[in-house]
Design a protein around this motif. Structure first.
Motif, PDB file in Angstrom:
ATOM      1  N   VAL A 105       0.837  -1.190   0.000  1.00 14.82           N
ATOM      2  CA  VAL A 105       0.000   0.000   0.000  1.00 14.82           C
ATOM      3  C   VAL A 105       0.879   1.249   0.000  1.00 14.82           C
ATOM      4  CG1 VAL A 105      -1.738   1.291   1.269  1.00 14.82           C
ATOM      5  CG2 VAL A 105      -1.877  -1.195   1.165  1.00 14.82           C
ATOM      6  N   ILE A 106       0.641   2.092  -0.984  1.00 16.93           N
ATOM      7  CA  ILE A 106       1.335   3.375  -1.076  1.00 16.93           C
ATOM      8  C   ILE A 106       0.253   4.447  -1.054  1.00 16.93           C
ATOM      9  CG2 ILE A 106       2.877   4.826  -2.439  1.00 16.93           C
ATOM     10  CD1 ILE A 106       4.013   2.214  -3.626  1.00 16.93           C
ATOM     11  N   ILE A 107       0.199   5.184   0.039  1.00 15.88           N
ATOM     12  CA  ILE A 107      -0.880   6.134   0.292  1.00 15.88           C
ATOM     13  C   ILE A 107      -0.405   7.555   0.015  1.00 15.88           C
ATOM     14  CG2 ILE A 107      -2.479   7.034   2.026  1.00 15.88           C
ATOM     15  CD1 ILE A 107      -2.117   4.399   3.567  1.00 15.88           C
ATOM     16  N   SER A 108      -1.208   8.317  -0.719  1.00 12.70           N
ATOM     17  CA  SER A 108      -0.989   9.758  -0.853  1.00 12.70           C
ATOM     18  C   SER A 108      -2.109  10.474  -0.121  1.00 12.70           C
ATOM     19  CB  SER A 108      -0.954  10.181  -2.322  1.00 12.70           C
ATOM     20  OG  SER A 108       0.258   9.809  -2.940  1.00 12.70           O
ATOM     21  N   ILE A 109      -1.745  11.308   0.847  1.00 12.53           N
ATOM     22  CA  ILE A 109      -2.721  12.062   1.642  1.00 12.53           C
ATOM     23  C   ILE A 109      -2.670  13.513   1.201  1.00 12.53           C
ATOM     24  CG2 ILE A 109      -3.415  12.797   3.951  1.00 12.53           C
ATOM     25  CD1 ILE A 109      -2.287  10.214   5.052  1.00 12.53           C
ATOM     26  N   LEU A 110      -3.788  14.017   0.672  1.00  7.70           N
ATOM     27  CA  LEU A 110      -3.881  15.382   0.177  1.00  7.70           C
ATOM     28  C   LEU A 110      -4.441  16.275   1.278  1.00  7.70           C
ATOM     29  CD1 LEU A 110      -5.597  14.564  -3.261  1.00  7.70           C
ATOM     30  CD2 LEU A 110      -3.241  14.111  -2.524  1.00  7.70           C
ATOM     31  N   GLY A 111      -3.772  17.388   1.537  1.00 10.80           N
ATOM     32  CA  GLY A 111      -4.185  18.261   2.636  1.00 10.80           C
ATOM     33  C   GLY A 111      -3.590  17.815   3.953  1.00 10.80           C
ATOM     34  N   SER A 112      -2.330  17.380   3.909  1.00 12.81           N
ATOM     35  CA  SER A 112      -1.703  16.745   5.075  1.00 12.81           C
ATOM     36  C   SER A 112      -1.421  17.695   6.228  1.00 12.81           C
ATOM     37  CB  SER A 112      -0.389  16.070   4.651  1.00 12.81           C
ATOM     38  OG  SER A 112       0.524  17.023   4.131  1.00 12.81           O
ATOM     39  N   CYS A 150       3.341   0.020   4.730  1.00 14.34           N
ATOM     40  CA  CYS A 150       2.969   1.034   3.747  1.00 14.34           C
ATOM     41  C   CYS A 150       4.033   2.123   3.596  1.00 14.34           C
ATOM     42  CB  CYS A 150       1.631   1.676   4.127  1.00 14.34           C
ATOM     43  SG  CYS A 150       1.740   2.835   5.514  1.00 14.34           S
ATOM     44  N   ASN A 151       3.912   2.875   2.524  1.00 13.37           N
ATOM     45  CA  ASN A 151       4.600   4.144   2.355  1.00 13.37           C
ATOM     46  C   ASN A 151       3.539   5.229   2.308  1.00 13.37           C
ATOM     47  OD1 ASN A 151       7.121   2.945   2.224  1.00 13.37           O
ATOM     48  ND2 ASN A 151       7.099   2.788  -0.016  1.00 13.37           N
ATOM     49  N   ILE A 152       3.841   6.386   2.885  1.00 14.58           N
ATOM     50  CA  ILE A 152       2.856   7.468   2.957  1.00 14.58           C
ATOM     51  C   ILE A 152       3.471   8.740   2.381  1.00 14.58           C
ATOM     52  CG2 ILE A 152       1.371   8.842   4.451  1.00 14.58           C
ATOM     53  CD1 ILE A 152       1.449   6.569   6.488  1.00 14.58           C
ATOM     54  N   HIS A 153       2.811   9.307   1.378  1.00  9.46           N
ATOM     55  CA  HIS A 153       3.235  10.562   0.762  1.00  9.46           C
ATOM     56  C   HIS A 153       2.273  11.655   1.211  1.00  9.46           C
ATOM     57  CE1 HIS A 153       6.241   8.737  -1.919  1.00  9.46           C
ATOM     58  NE2 HIS A 153       5.426   7.692  -1.894  1.00  9.46           N
ATOM     59  N   LEU A 154       2.825  12.724   1.746  1.00 15.18           N
ATOM     60  CA  LEU A 154       2.043  13.805   2.338  1.00 15.18           C
ATOM     61  C   LEU A 154       2.153  15.047   1.469  1.00 15.18           C
ATOM     62  CD1 LEU A 154       3.161  13.230   6.039  1.00 15.18           C
ATOM     63  CD2 LEU A 154       1.148  12.299   4.879  1.00 15.18           C
ATOM     64  N   ILE A 155       1.010  15.537   0.992  1.00 10.24           N
ATOM     65  CA  ILE A 155       0.986  16.648   0.046  1.00 10.24           C
ATOM     66  C   ILE A 155       0.200  17.813   0.629  1.00 10.24           C
ATOM     67  CG2 ILE A 155       0.328  17.368  -2.284  1.00 10.24           C
ATOM     68  CD1 ILE A 155       0.319  14.394  -3.047  1.00 10.24           C
ATOM     69  N   ASP A 156       0.783  19.010   0.541  1.00  9.08           N
ATOM     70  CA  ASP A 156       0.060  20.211   0.933  1.00  9.08           C
ATOM     71  C   ASP A 156       0.650  21.413   0.210  1.00  9.08           C
ATOM     72  OD1 ASP A 156      -1.221  22.404   2.662  1.00  9.08           O
ATOM     73  OD2 ASP A 156      -1.985  20.579   3.578  1.00  9.08           O
ATOM     74  N   ILE A 172      -6.116   9.567  -0.239  1.00 11.87           N
ATOM     75  CA  ILE A 172      -7.008  10.070   0.815  1.00 11.87           C
ATOM     76  C   ILE A 172      -7.013  11.592   0.691  1.00 11.87           C
ATOM     77  CG2 ILE A 172      -7.472  10.193   3.292  1.00 11.87           C
ATOM     78  CD1 ILE A 172      -5.791   7.621   3.592  1.00 11.87           C
ATOM     79  N   ASP A 173      -8.139  12.144   0.279  1.00 15.41           N
ATOM     80  CA  ASP A 173      -8.234  13.572  -0.027  1.00 15.41           C
ATOM     81  C   ASP A 173      -8.975  14.298   1.091  1.00 15.41           C
ATOM     82  OD1 ASP A 173      -8.479  16.076  -1.078  1.00 15.41           O
ATOM     83  OD2 ASP A 173      -9.569  15.474  -2.883  1.00 15.41           O
ATOM     84  N   ILE A 174      -8.221  15.008   1.915  1.00 21.01           N
ATOM     85  CA  ILE A 174      -8.821  15.852   2.965  1.00 21.01           C
ATOM     86  C   ILE A 174      -8.352  17.290   2.754  1.00 21.01           C
ATOM     87  CG2 ILE A 174      -9.443  14.207   4.755  1.00 21.01           C
ATOM     88  CD1 ILE A 174      -6.672  14.202   5.789  1.00 21.01           C
ATOM     89  N   SER A 175      -8.255  17.646   1.474  1.00 17.09           N
ATOM     90  CA  SER A 175      -7.842  18.986   1.065  1.00 17.09           C
ATOM     91  C   SER A 175      -9.051  19.752   0.540  1.00 17.09           C
ATOM     92  CB  SER A 175      -6.782  18.885  -0.034  1.00 17.09           C
ATOM     93  OG  SER A 175      -7.393  18.491  -1.263  1.00 17.09           O
ATOM     94  N   TRP A 176      -8.798  20.958   0.031  1.00 19.99           N
ATOM     95  CA  TRP A 176      -9.841  21.734  -0.634  1.00 19.99           C
ATOM     96  C   TRP A 176      -9.734  21.613  -2.144  1.00 19.99           C
ATOM     97  CZ3 TRP A 176      -9.673  26.929   2.619  1.00 19.99           C
ATOM     98  CH2 TRP A 176     -10.225  26.684   3.878  1.00 19.99           C
ATOM     99  N   ALA A 177      -9.008  20.617  -2.634  1.00 20.99           N
ATOM    100  CA  ALA A 177      -8.869  20.417  -4.076  1.00 20.99           C
ATOM    101  C   ALA A 177     -10.215  20.061  -4.698  1.00 20.99           C
ATOM    102  CB  ALA A 177      -7.849  19.318  -4.356  1.00 20.99           C
ATOM    103  N   ASP A 178     -10.368  20.377  -5.971  1.00 26.29           N
ATOM    104  CA  ASP A 178     -11.598  20.104  -6.699  1.00 26.29           C
ATOM    105  C   ASP A 178     -11.844  18.594  -6.759  1.00 26.29           C
ATOM    106  OD1 ASP A 178     -13.071  19.405  -9.330  1.00 26.29           O
ATOM    107  OD2 ASP A 178     -13.461  21.548  -9.083  1.00 26.29           O
ATOM    108  N   THR A 179     -12.988  18.151  -6.243  1.00 25.00           N
ATOM    109  CA  THR A 179     -13.286  16.722  -6.160  1.00 25.00           C
ATOM    110  C   THR A 179     -13.299  16.053  -7.530  1.00 25.00           C
ATOM    111  OG1 THR A 179     -14.578  17.019  -4.127  1.00 25.00           O
ATOM    112  CG2 THR A 179     -15.011  15.030  -5.418  1.00 25.00           C
TER     113      THR A 179
END
Length: 426
Positions: free
Chosen positions: A6-13, A43-49, A95-102
């Motif tokens: 599992v390689i997770i990217s979390i948006l709005g980290s 897992c690996n976790i990539h955190l984006i903000d 996993i999108d917990i940002s304000w990016a356009d859905t």
């Protein structure tokens, strides 16, 4: 996902919800009995903000997963860069917990067949369009519905937090108690009395909430009160804080305001029952909103603060649940979490932790369950698949209260009062 790494990217980290998601993931990797322990431990976790925190912040949030995290800072509206990120990192779950356009995020994930989770519908164009004031949620929903059919190469769970999210599961659980009896109404209810223990630190001209104040104000002053009736949205041309609605849960009673919310639309579209969201926040914020009904637009220019127990100790609790109305009775189910107990174990406030439990339920579903490809709101997930969503979220969200009122206060317009301090003096 079988044995796939599992390689997770979390948006709005860097946001508040992310802190609570981190708290659960860090617990998960320490608990061999956790449903997704096997996946998270490898897992690996990539955190984006857009405004990224430093690595020390995340190491403090994820001490048992610090070896697995990689930080990224870029604007998610740059879809080319986002696609490159997904491809380069070989992301297997977003996993999108940002304000990016859905819709844009779904489009990128669909092109690559990557499962996707978010907690709310987002659309920057809607937020910036003044002509849509009063109806922003409905417009976000309309745009999403127009586009969702294009995405056929992925699995996605939309609106999985506390509400929307866990509340749809609660509504369906209560409906199962009497499968042959359709409720007349289903109300999502929330009473959040969280606030600082030391109120001497309260500042003037400041809005305090336990989650994003900007998103709260969008519901509280920018939109009209809305509910669903006969599968259609109905608007009241009043200020949200002009009206209060009575809620009784056994010996608990409060008055809250009627606010637009995703789960109101999805449940109201799926079932022929009146649906609405009745919400009461802390008394300080409630009184400020009631006192400024005539100049509510000024509240956007005030200071906005999230009630963070890491900054100052909080008292109170967040009660979230559902109230189903029948002809001569009411059934209810709710969860209550206190800020002090949540902070002691998870270092966050009760509201954000409740949201994270719903997100955890969605993560577990996509990792563990063989659900067909498709785009699901949580009520659709529960009615159309064999998801174990409720079992998973209950691993961290415990102590649900169920009960029945021997009588009913009726449908929404039967329980309305003119708002005096949000109903405090009704």
């Amino acid at each position: 996902m079988n044995n796939q790494k599992v390689i997770i990217s979390i948006l709005g980290s860097a946001g508040g919800v992310a802190k609570s998601v981190f708290a659960i993931l860090d617990k998960s990797v320490q608990d061999v009995n956790d449903p997704i322990y096997h996946f998270i431990s490898q897992c690996n976790i990539h955190l984006i903000d857009l405004k990224q925190k430093d690595v020390a912040y995340y190491e403090s949030m994820l001490p048992h997963l610090s070896h697995a995290i990689t930080l990224h800072q870029f604007d998610l509206s740059n879809l080319k860069m986002f696609r490159q990120h997904l491809t380069r990192t070989k992301t297997t779950l977003v996993i999108d917990i940002s304000w990016a356009d859905t819709v844009e995020m779904l489009q990128c994930c669909d092109e690559l067949g990557i499962p996707y989770i978010n907690s709310a519908l987002e659309n920057t164009w809607v937020d910036e369009n003044e002509e849509l004031e009063g109806f922003t949620l409905l417009e976000r929903y309309r745009i999403f519905q127009e586009n969702r059919g294009r995405f056929t190469n992925m699995k996605a769970i939309i609106g999985s937090g506390m509400n929307p999210g866990v509340v749809q599961w609660m509504a369906l659980e209560v409906m199962k108690q009497a499968p042959g009896e359709m409720p007349l109404g289903c109300y999502i209810i929330e009473h959040d009395n969280s606030f600082y223990i030391d109120q001497s630190i309260v500042q003037k001209r400041t809005i305090y909430t336990t989650w994003s104040p900007e998103c709260f104000l969008d519901e509280a002053i920018l939109n009209y009160p809305m509910f669903m009736k006969r599968n259609m949205p109905v608007f009241l041309y009043n200020d949200v804080y002009e009206l209060a609605f009575k809620v009784s849960l056994g010996n608990k009673q409060f008055y809250g305001c009627l606010m637009p919310h995703e789960e109101v639309i999805t449940l109201g579209k799926a079932y022929d029952m009146e649906t609405g969201f009745i919400y009461r926040v802390n008394d300080v914020t409630t009184e400020l909103l009631c006192a400024n009904l005539s100049n509510a637009d000024e509240l956007w220019n005030w200071n906005h603060r999230v009630l963070d127990p890491a900054e100052a100790e909080l008292e109170g609790e967040d009660l979230v649940g559902v109230l189903l109305v029948y002809k001569d009775k009411e059934r209810f189910m709710y969860n209550v979490m206190s800020n002090q107990s949540v902070f002691a174990e998870f270092k966050t406030n009760a509201t954000y932790f409740q949201v994270a439990c719903g997100i955890y339920g969605a993560i577990s579903t996509l990792l563990l369950d063989e659900i067909p490809k498709g785009i699901y709101f949580v009520d659709e997930l529960l009615s159309q698949t064999d998801s174990g969503y409720g079992k998973y979220l209950s691993y961290y969200m415990k102590d649900f209260v169920t009960g029945e009122n021997n009588g009913s206060d009726g449908l929404l317009l039967d329980r309305v009062s003119q708002c005096s301090n949000g109903g405090a003096n009704v």
